[in-house]
Design a protein around this motif. Structure first.
Motif, PDB file in Angstrom:
ATOM      1  N   ALA A  68      52.561 -37.902   2.084  1.00 21.72           N
ATOM      2  CA  ALA A  68      52.299 -39.313   1.777  1.00 21.72           C
ATOM      3  C   ALA A  68      53.519 -39.973   1.138  1.00 21.72           C
ATOM      4  N   LEU A  69      54.380 -39.168   0.517  1.00 16.95           N
ATOM      5  CA  LEU A  69      55.617 -39.698  -0.064  1.00 16.95           C
ATOM      6  C   LEU A  69      56.760 -39.686   0.952  1.00 16.95           C
ATOM      7  N   HIS A  70      56.405 -39.483   2.230  1.00 12.86           N
ATOM      8  CA  HIS A  70      57.375 -39.528   3.338  1.00 12.86           C
ATOM      9  C   HIS A  70      58.474 -38.481   3.183  1.00 12.86           C
ATOM     10  N   CYS A  71      58.154 -37.362   2.566  1.00 11.24           N
ATOM     11  CA  CYS A  71      59.167 -36.314   2.363  1.00 11.24           C
ATOM     12  C   CYS A  71      59.337 -35.476   3.630  1.00 11.24           C
ATOM     13  N   ASP A  72      60.522 -34.886   3.756  1.00 19.69           N
ATOM     14  CA  ASP A  72      60.723 -33.839   4.749  1.00 19.69           C
ATOM     15  C   ASP A  72      60.074 -32.568   4.216  1.00 19.69           C
ATOM     16  N   ILE A  73      59.395 -31.852   5.115  1.00 12.80           N
ATOM     17  CA  ILE A  73      58.762 -30.599   4.712  1.00 12.80           C
ATOM     18  C   ILE A  73      59.489 -29.476   5.450  1.00 12.80           C
ATOM     19  N   PRO A  74      60.327 -28.713   4.731  1.00 13.22           N
ATOM     20  CA  PRO A  74      61.016 -27.605   5.403  1.00 13.22           C
ATOM     21  C   PRO A  74      60.011 -26.557   5.885  1.00 13.22           C
ATOM     22  N   THR A  75      60.391 -25.809   6.896  1.00 12.04           N
ATOM     23  CA  THR A  75      59.445 -24.817   7.425  1.00 12.04           C
ATOM     24  C   THR A  75      59.263 -23.646   6.468  1.00 12.04           C
ATOM     25  N   LEU A  76      60.234 -23.444   5.581  1.00  6.55           N
ATOM     26  CA  LEU A  76      60.088 -22.322   4.650  1.00  6.55           C
ATOM     27  C   LEU A  76      60.340 -22.785   3.218  1.00  6.55           C
ATOM     28  N   THR A  77      59.429 -22.378   2.339  1.00  2.00           N
ATOM     29  CA  THR A  77      59.618 -22.712   0.931  1.00  2.00           C
ATOM     30  C   THR A  77      59.367 -21.455   0.105  1.00  2.00           C
ATOM     31  N   LYS A  78      60.061 -21.336  -1.019  1.00  2.71           N
ATOM     32  CA  LYS A  78      59.884 -20.139  -1.852  1.00  2.71           C
ATOM     33  C   LYS A  78      59.883 -20.531  -3.318  1.00  2.71           C
ATOM     34  N   TRP A  79      59.545 -19.557  -4.146  1.00  2.00           N
ATOM     35  CA  TRP A  79      59.459 -19.821  -5.586  1.00  2.00           C
ATOM     36  C   TRP A  79      60.503 -19.018  -6.355  1.00  2.00           C
ATOM     37  N   ASP A  80      60.867 -19.522  -7.526  1.00  2.00           N
ATOM     38  CA  ASP A  80      61.913 -18.907  -8.334  1.00  2.00           C
ATOM     39  C   ASP A  80      61.481 -18.831  -9.791  1.00  2.00           C
ATOM     40  N   ARG A  81      62.129 -17.931 -10.493  1.00  4.01           N
ATOM     41  CA  ARG A  81      61.867 -17.838 -11.927  1.00  4.01           C
ATOM     42  C   ARG A  81      62.874 -18.677 -12.700  1.00  4.01           C
ATOM     43  N   LEU A 183      48.706 -44.073  -5.576  1.00  5.90           N
ATOM     44  CA  LEU A 183      48.829 -43.286  -4.350  1.00  5.90           C
ATOM     45  C   LEU A 183      48.159 -41.924  -4.522  1.00  5.90           C
ATOM     46  N   LEU A 184      48.457 -41.263  -5.650  1.00  8.72           N
ATOM     47  CA  LEU A 184      47.913 -39.922  -5.865  1.00  8.72           C
ATOM     48  C   LEU A 184      46.400 -39.956  -6.024  1.00  8.72           C
ATOM     49  N   SER A 185      45.875 -41.041  -6.601  1.00  8.64           N
ATOM     50  CA  SER A 185      44.428 -41.096  -6.740  1.00  8.64           C
ATOM     51  C   SER A 185      43.768 -41.414  -5.388  1.00  8.64           C
ATOM     52  N   TYR A 186      44.424 -42.215  -4.531  1.00 13.24           N
ATOM     53  CA  TYR A 186      43.896 -42.424  -3.181  1.00 13.24           C
ATOM     54  C   TYR A 186      43.926 -41.123  -2.386  1.00 13.24           C
ATOM     55  N   LEU A 187      44.952 -40.315  -2.640  1.00 15.88           N
ATOM     56  CA  LEU A 187      45.069 -39.041  -1.931  1.00 15.88           C
ATOM     57  C   LEU A 187      44.088 -38.000  -2.473  1.00 15.88           C
ATOM     58  N   ALA A 306      48.055 -36.767   9.921  1.00 18.85           N
ATOM     59  CA  ALA A 306      46.970 -37.411  10.674  1.00 18.85           C
ATOM     60  C   ALA A 306      45.713 -37.543   9.816  1.00 18.85           C
ATOM     61  N   ALA A 307      45.547 -36.619   8.873  1.00 19.77           N
ATOM     62  CA  ALA A 307      44.321 -36.623   8.075  1.00 19.77           C
ATOM     63  C   ALA A 307      44.417 -37.535   6.850  1.00 19.77           C
ATOM     64  N   LEU A 308      45.585 -38.142   6.615  1.00 23.33           N
ATOM     65  CA  LEU A 308      45.718 -39.015   5.441  1.00 23.33           C
ATOM     66  C   LEU A 308      44.776 -40.198   5.566  1.00 23.33           C
ATOM     67  N   THR A 309      44.070 -40.467   4.496  1.00 22.11           N
ATOM     68  CA  THR A 309      43.207 -41.651   4.486  1.00 22.11           C
ATOM     69  C   THR A 309      44.085 -42.884   4.263  1.00 22.11           C
ATOM     70  N   ALA A 310      43.477 -44.050   4.421  1.00 26.71           N
ATOM     71  CA  ALA A 310      44.250 -45.279   4.236  1.00 26.71           C
ATOM     72  C   ALA A 310      44.803 -45.325   2.809  1.00 26.71           C
ATOM     73  N   LEU A 311      46.092 -45.541   2.689  1.00 27.29           N
ATOM     74  CA  LEU A 311      46.766 -45.522   1.394  1.00 27.29           C
ATOM     75  C   LEU A 311      46.867 -46.937   0.836  1.00 27.29           C
ATOM     76  N   LEU A 333      42.006 -55.553  -6.363  1.00 26.86           N
ATOM     77  CA  LEU A 333      40.949 -54.667  -5.857  1.00 26.86           C
ATOM     78  C   LEU A 333      41.503 -53.272  -5.565  1.00 26.86           C
ATOM     79  N   VAL A 334      42.643 -53.221  -4.881  1.00 28.20           N
ATOM     80  CA  VAL A 334      43.217 -51.924  -4.499  1.00 28.20           C
ATOM     81  C   VAL A 334      43.585 -51.112  -5.738  1.00 28.20           C
ATOM     82  N   ASN A 335      44.057 -51.807  -6.785  1.00 26.93           N
ATOM     83  CA  ASN A 335      44.434 -51.107  -8.013  1.00 26.93           C
ATOM     84  C   ASN A 335      43.250 -50.440  -8.709  1.00 26.93           C
ATOM     85  N   GLN A 336      42.027 -50.852  -8.328  1.00 27.91           N
ATOM     86  CA  GLN A 336      40.853 -50.245  -8.945  1.00 27.91           C
ATOM     87  C   GLN A 336      40.462 -48.929  -8.270  1.00 27.91           C
TER      88      GLN A 336
END
Lengths: 493, 98
Positions: A68-81, A183-187, A306-311, A333-336
């Motif tokens: 929803a934030l129009h980010c690129d999503i890489p095919t691989l992601t990992k975690w670090d300490r 946005l996050l609350s609509y999501l 495709a599954a994102l609801t109206a933002l 209204l939308v802000n509510q």
């Protein structure tokens, strides 16, 4: 500020708690408000031999927000300490993401507050998924110099959203936060409740000044400990002023001093210096050996999209285009939140006039929700009921003051429009009765008739008041019309 | 790459290790040897080797978001050096200098 022209340059780091039942790496509850240290286990306490397992739901929610934030999503992601010592961090490291975050390079458009013009685009550097730390509370009771540690929150999933330094004023920073929260609350990915710590903001700020020697930048300061969007705005305004003053005194610019962290003191309305910010290398990031990477196929990203609801931006545009609301009302209204917009659209679908419905929602409905601490879903008046009431007003069967009373009755008792009207003794006055009442009043008040004949039509207002004293059910507009007609008819030879 | 005594001092501070001066000198030598050993990897030509995110050939190990019981608080707090009825107690955390 001095003669030097300056620009305030702001970037934000926003941590939002994702709406999962359980923590990021174990299945302890994330429920807010539990007694201290009742929601921990071997994994979130970092006990030897325990192993984290990634929460599927957390990854899904993080992806939804990132898309929803129009980010690129890489095919691989990992975690670090990320290694550092703090008593609220039981493992001695935080599991975060360093070089392969879940998403990067997105943006959020801010609507122009004037409702016109092009939206302001704020670029998102990255949004990554990490765990929260515990909570430390300083205990000054009975001379204790201890801090008390509650680890219930340790391991709660957070999405860290980092903007580019694209914001140019404290007010714009607040606009951005409002829009992001919306946005996050609509999501439906986060509660975004700052009081409960499910949304936290750090701000990086410095000034770019135009001087006779060219453009210079002041040292970047990171501000922490802001507990509302208003506090963010005030802290940034204070800090911009402070940096300007400091620059004029010391002349020190970016790179000459290390990055500083300052805490916002809301009572004193000042920022105060904390520690010097450690370098990224001091955290000694290294890949988390206990977690394997997550891969996200392009088809999965497409399915999330495709599954994102109206933002919010879409729904504002729809309210203007489909229902003829002006941008300001659409924004209110939308802000509510999405549930209120749904309620509005249902009310209109049940035959209420869109503008009238919008006005009622913004006034009577919102006031009622605030006074009673209800959400729109908890309002005892269904959209169809409000629509029926507003249709009666539009048809002239009920005037607005009476309609408000009916609405309150419906809220209090959950009654239908008809039942509420009956309970309040609101019946439509028969035409002949109304005519009779008007005749009587005119006969009793010849001076008013004289005033009206003399051109003072506002004198009719007094008659309306008297009519309502005799029968509260009369429609003021009709009383006025009938009396005018009667006076005019008597004038006609 | 050579390792200085200052490097080791800084790393020991980050690791919250307080080393007496003699040990600091010894550690500088030891650590330098370890780093040099690992540095041998630089001799390999890795131009055509794709980066590896994890030693295990696994991905997407995910768990459902389903509650499981937490530890009883008494059990969780049992090994704390200092505690009260509800919480761990630690020396005062005030700003915290790194």
């Amino acid at each position: 500020m001095s003669a030097a022209a300056f620009t305030t340059v702001i970037g934000l780091e926003v941590h939002v708690q994702l709406k999962t039942r359980t923590k990021l790496f174990c299945r302890c509850s994330t429920q807010f408000g539990a007694p201290p240290n009742t929601q921990t286990c071997e994994v979130c306490l970092g006990l030897p031999g325990s192993l984290p397992v990634m929460n599927r739901r957390a990854v899904e929610l993080a992806l939804r927000a990132a898309v929803a934030l129009h980010c690129d999503i890489p095919t691989l992601t990992k975690w670090d300490r990320k290694n550092y010592y703090y008593p609220d961090l039981p493992k001695g490291y935080q599991i975060s993401q360093y070089d392969l975050p879940l998403s990067r390079d997105g943006y959020l458009d801010l609507p122009d507050p004037q409702g016109a013009g092009t939206p302001r685009r704020v670029r998102i550097l990255r949004a990554h998924l990490e765990e929260d730390a515990g909570k430390s509370m300083h205990d000054e009771v009975a001379g204790h110099a201890d801090s008390r540690i509650d680890l219930n929150r340790a391991g709660t999933p957070l999405l860290e959203i980092v903007t580019q330094p694209d914001l140019r004023s404290p007010t714009e920073a607040r606009f951005f936060l409002n829009e992001l929260k919306l946005l996050l609350s609509y999501l439906d990915v986060s509660d975004c409740n700052m009081q409960e710590g499910s949304l936290r903001v750090d701000a990086n700020v410095n000034l770019h000044l135009d001087t006779p020697r060219g453009r210079v930048a002041t040292p970047i300061v990171e501000i922490k400990n802001m507990n509302s969007f208003r506090a963010v705005e005030r802290a940034l305004a204070y800090e911009a002023q402070r940096q300007g003053d400091e620059w004029r005194t010391t002349g020190r610019t970016l790179g000459e001093v290390p990055k500083q962290t300052r805490g916002w003191d809301d009572q004193a309305q000042v920022t105060r210096g904390q520690r010097h910010k450690e370098e990224s290398s001091d955290y000694r990031y290294f890949p988390e050996p206990d977690l394997v990477p997550v891969t996200v196929r392009p088809e999965e990203v497409a399915a999330v999209r495709a599954a994102l609801t109206a933002l919010p931006a879409t729904r504002r545009a729809q309210l203007v285009a489909h229902h003829g609301l002006d941008p300001y009302d659409a924004d209110v209204l939308v802000n509510q939140g999405p549930a209120l917009v749904d309620y509005f659209e249902q009310t209109v679908a049940c035959g209420a006039d869109a503008r009238r419905a919008s006005n009622w929602l913004q006034q009577d409905v919102l006031r009622t929700l605030n006074e009673r601490g209800l959400t729109i879903q908890q309002l005892p008046v269904p959209a169809a009921g409000l629509a029926e009431l507003l249709r009666s007003v539009a048809a002239g069967e009920l005037e607005t003051t009476r309609a408000r009373q009916v609405f309150q009755r419906m809220v209090e008792t959950g009654a239908t429009v008809a039942a509420a009207r009956q309970a309040l003794g609101i019946v439509q006055v028969a035409s002949e009765d109304l005519l009779e009442l008007c005749r009587t009043l005119l006969a009793e008040h010849p001076h008013i008739v004289r005033d009206v004949r003399g051109g003072k039509t506002q004198a009719l207002g007094a008659l309306i008041g008297k009519a309502r004293q005799r029968n509260p059910n009369v429609d003021p507009a009709r009383v006025k019309a009938i009396c005018s007609e009667l006076i005019a008819a008597a004038d006609t030879p | 790459m050579s390792l200085t005594r200052q490097d080791v001092e800084k790393v020991s501070l980050l690791a919250r290790l307080q080393l007496p001066p003699a040990q600091l000198d010894a550690m500088t030598v030891h650590l330098a040897r370890i780093v040099a050993y690992v540095e041998q990897l630089q001799e390999l030509d890795t131009r055509d080797v794709p980066p590896l995110a994890h030693a295990l050939d696994l991905e997407n190990v995910l768990a459902d978001d389903t509650l499981a019981p937490s530890l009883d608080r008494e059990e969780a707090l049992r090994n704390a050096p200092k505690r009260d009825v509800e919480c761990y107690r630690v020396p005062a955390v005030l700003g915290g200098d790194f």
